[in-house]
Design a protein around this motif. Structure first.
Motif, PDB file in Angstrom:
ATOM      1  N   LEU A 185    -102.653  18.682 -64.729  1.00 32.21           N
ATOM      2  CA  LEU A 185    -102.896  17.286 -65.093  1.00 32.21           C
ATOM      3  C   LEU A 185    -101.638  16.613 -65.612  1.00 32.21           C
ATOM      4  CD1 LEU A 185    -106.358  17.633 -66.886  1.00 32.21           C
ATOM      5  CD2 LEU A 185    -105.920  16.541 -64.674  1.00 32.21           C
ATOM      6  N   PHE A 186    -100.826  17.366 -66.326  1.00 29.63           N
ATOM      7  CA  PHE A 186     -99.639  16.791 -66.946  1.00 29.63           C
ATOM      8  C   PHE A 186     -98.480  16.607 -65.971  1.00 29.63           C
ATOM      9  CE2 PHE A 186     -95.613  17.206 -69.266  1.00 29.63           C
ATOM     10  CZ  PHE A 186     -95.746  16.177 -70.196  1.00 29.63           C
ATOM     11  N   VAL A 187     -98.266  17.572 -65.074  1.00 29.74           N
ATOM     12  CA  VAL A 187     -97.042  17.556 -64.270  1.00 29.74           C
ATOM     13  C   VAL A 187     -97.233  17.067 -62.834  1.00 29.74           C
ATOM     14  CG1 VAL A 187     -96.116  19.466 -65.630  1.00 29.74           C
ATOM     15  CG2 VAL A 187     -97.261  19.935 -63.473  1.00 29.74           C
ATOM     16  N   THR A 188     -98.467  16.828 -62.382  1.00 25.02           N
ATOM     17  CA  THR A 188     -98.664  16.362 -61.008  1.00 25.02           C
ATOM     18  C   THR A 188     -97.890  15.083 -60.694  1.00 25.02           C
ATOM     19  OG1 THR A 188    -100.796  17.453 -60.680  1.00 25.02           O
ATOM     20  CG2 THR A 188    -100.370  15.518 -59.343  1.00 25.02           C
ATOM     21  N   LEU A 206    -100.106   8.605 -58.404  1.00 31.34           N
ATOM     22  CA  LEU A 206     -99.283   9.609 -59.084  1.00 31.34           C
ATOM     23  C   LEU A 206    -100.011  10.944 -59.202  1.00 31.34           C
ATOM     24  CD1 LEU A 206     -97.692   7.503 -61.964  1.00 31.34           C
ATOM     25  CD2 LEU A 206     -96.567   8.338 -59.889  1.00 31.34           C
ATOM     26  N   TRP A 207    -101.327  10.906 -59.022  1.00 30.86           N
ATOM     27  CA  TRP A 207    -102.113  12.149 -59.065  1.00 30.86           C
ATOM     28  C   TRP A 207    -102.668  12.486 -57.677  1.00 30.86           C
ATOM     29  CZ3 TRP A 207    -101.583   9.190 -63.401  1.00 30.86           C
ATOM     30  CH2 TRP A 207    -101.262   9.878 -64.576  1.00 30.86           C
ATOM     31  N   SER A 208    -102.017  11.963 -56.634  1.00 25.60           N
ATOM     32  CA  SER A 208    -102.439  12.309 -55.281  1.00 25.60           C
ATOM     33  C   SER A 208    -102.220  13.800 -55.060  1.00 25.60           C
ATOM     34  CB  SER A 208    -101.650  11.502 -54.244  1.00 25.60           C
ATOM     35  OG  SER A 208    -100.259  11.730 -54.378  1.00 25.60           O
ATOM     36  N   GLY A 209    -103.153  14.425 -54.395  1.00 26.02           N
ATOM     37  CA  GLY A 209    -103.047  15.866 -54.187  1.00 26.02           C
ATOM     38  C   GLY A 209    -103.505  16.687 -55.374  1.00 26.02           C
ATOM     39  N   LEU A 210    -104.098  16.035 -56.390  1.00 21.33           N
ATOM     40  CA  LEU A 210    -104.536  16.787 -57.564  1.00 21.33           C
ATOM     41  C   LEU A 210    -105.675  17.766 -57.261  1.00 21.33           C
ATOM     42  CD1 LEU A 210    -104.341  17.383 -60.564  1.00 21.33           C
ATOM     43  CD2 LEU A 210    -105.877  15.442 -61.000  1.00 21.33           C
ATOM     44  N   ALA A 220    -104.121  25.959 -58.107  1.00 19.41           N
ATOM     45  CA  ALA A 220    -103.543  26.417 -59.360  1.00 19.41           C
ATOM     46  C   ALA A 220    -104.417  27.427 -60.081  1.00 19.41           C
ATOM     47  CB  ALA A 220    -103.271  25.218 -60.274  1.00 19.41           C
ATOM     48  N   VAL A 221    -105.722  27.185 -60.094  1.00 16.31           N
ATOM     49  CA  VAL A 221    -106.613  28.064 -60.859  1.00 16.31           C
ATOM     50  C   VAL A 221    -106.625  29.491 -60.308  1.00 16.31           C
ATOM     51  CG1 VAL A 221    -108.985  28.484 -61.560  1.00 16.31           C
ATOM     52  CG2 VAL A 221    -108.034  26.194 -61.753  1.00 16.31           C
ATOM     53  N   ARG A 277    -101.342  20.498 -50.184  1.00 17.97           N
ATOM     54  CA  ARG A 277    -100.974  19.689 -51.342  1.00 17.97           C
ATOM     55  C   ARG A 277     -99.687  18.914 -51.072  1.00 17.97           C
ATOM     56  NH1 ARG A 277     -98.034  21.375 -56.767  1.00 17.97           N
ATOM     57  NH2 ARG A 277     -96.805  22.382 -55.170  1.00 17.97           N
ATOM     58  N   THR A 278     -98.707  19.574 -50.458  1.00 17.38           N
ATOM     59  CA  THR A 278     -97.444  18.916 -50.166  1.00 17.38           C
ATOM     60  C   THR A 278     -97.637  17.752 -49.209  1.00 17.38           C
ATOM     61  OG1 THR A 278     -96.227  20.984 -50.507  1.00 17.38           O
ATOM     62  CG2 THR A 278     -95.102  19.259 -49.273  1.00 17.38           C
TER      63      THR A 278
END
Length: 345
Positions: free
Chosen positions: A32-35, A104-108, A115-116, A167-168
């Motif tokens: 959440l912070f670095v996406t 800014l959070w596209s691909g989250l 990630a999990v 994601r990329t």
């Protein structure tokens, strides 16, 4: 864990489920912070090399695709076209202005999906390997993080590489999940199942050395800080600082491979759409050579600032959250045992 010999989670009195919860919480908070920083980094890395003065062309850098005209012949100049980024701050401003703050959070979603499980696999493998190797390496026990981190990263990266590719693609251009699915299906029909592992080579070249350097620096830095502050156990601040410094060192050294990985993954579907010949080599070092020839040595370090700004806090947040989670469950289990002993007594 002690100041002289910090131990991995495997030696702590926590269950596998508790270890998973600790790693998952760290992965979610970090993502959440670095996406947003990751989105900016990938957009900057995906930009193409400038064309000669007066050249009219279709410009596609993953973010946009439209006709542009070069304003001057300076090879270092960018075009007066909406959406082109001159730097990190400019990318943040333009993405928010033209696409909205949600971009800014596209691909989250795929980031979290990736990630999990990746974090659970990676940290669990590292802890188990580190504990086993420290017992078997004897006088070379201090090098155990190098080997444990490398092995854990190879397995994890190979498993989640297809999700990393998705994601990329989502972060490099604005598109729907249906369009992404069509792009992947087209690539699989043309190149086969291996297309889902596009960019795995440079990803391993980036991540394996990074993991080796990171864990070695982290364990050593944590031990030194514990000794300096006479701490029996690493505090939150000690793990946070150790994670940030270790992540910074690894991210700088491995950045060229991150650029190559992004370029190769962004190309998914573009080669088929443009009917380009597949005769051009797409090996890691061939791509690096082309980047240097077209953009100079600096091209290999595109997105340097956002990667550094992203990786340092990401590593710090991830490892400190994970260590705090392990400590919490360790103390919780000790209290439960103590209450049980008092009850039985």
């Amino acid at each position: 864990m002690t100041g002289q010999s910090p131990s991995p989670a495997a030696s702590k009195d926590i269950t596998p489920v508790q270890g998973m919860v600790a790693s998952c919480s760290g992965a979610i908070i970090t993502s959440l912070f670095v996406t947003p920083l990751d989105v900016v980094k990938i957009r900057l890395q995906a930009q193409k090399n400038p064309f000669p003065k007066g050249k009219c062309f279709v410009y596609c850098n993953g973010l946009m695709e439209h006709i542009c005209v070069c304003e001057n012949g300076n090879s270092k100049a960018w075009y007066k076209a909406p959406g082109h980024f001159s730097g990190t701050l400019d990318a943040f401003v333009k993405i928010v202005r033209y696409e909205g703050i949600k971009a800014l959070w596209s691909g989250l979603p795929p980031t979290l999906v990736m990630a999990v499980p990746a974090t659970v696999i990676y940290l669990t493998c590292y802890d188990q390997l580190y504990a086993a190797l420290r017992l078997r390496m004897g006088t070379y026990a201090e090098e155990a993080p190098l080997l444990a981190g490398s092995i854990a990263r190879v397995g994890t990266t190979t498993v989640i590489s297809p999700l990393e590719l998705m994601r990329t693609k989502l972060q490099s251009e604005k598109q729907t999940y249906r369009e992404l699915t069509q792009c992947i299906r087209s690539a699989m029909e043309t190149e086969g199942w291996l297309s889902l592992w596009r960019g795995l080579g440079p990803t391993l070249l980036r991540d394996v050395p990074f993991s080796a350097m990171y864990w070695y620096s982290y364990e050593k830095g944590k031990r030194l800080l514990c000794e300096h502050y006479n701490a029996r156990e690493p505090t939150f601040s000690i793990t946070f600082i150790s994670g940030a410094v270790s992540g910074s060192i690894g991210s700088i050294v491995t950045l060229p491979f991150d650029v190559v990985k992004t370029r190769r993954q962004v190309e998914l579907g573009e080669l088929q759409a443009k009917n380009l010949s597949s005769g051009v080599s797409s090996s890691t070092f061939s791509v690096m050579s082309r980047i240097v020839a077209l953009e100079g040595f600096r091209g290999l370090f595109a997105g340097f600032l956002p990667r550094l700004v992203k990786v340092a806090p990401a590593c710090a947040i991830m490892i400190s959250t994970y260590e705090s989670g392990k400590d919490f469950f360790h103390k919780h289990n000790q209290e439960q045992r103590l209450r049980l002993q008092q009850t039985n007594a």
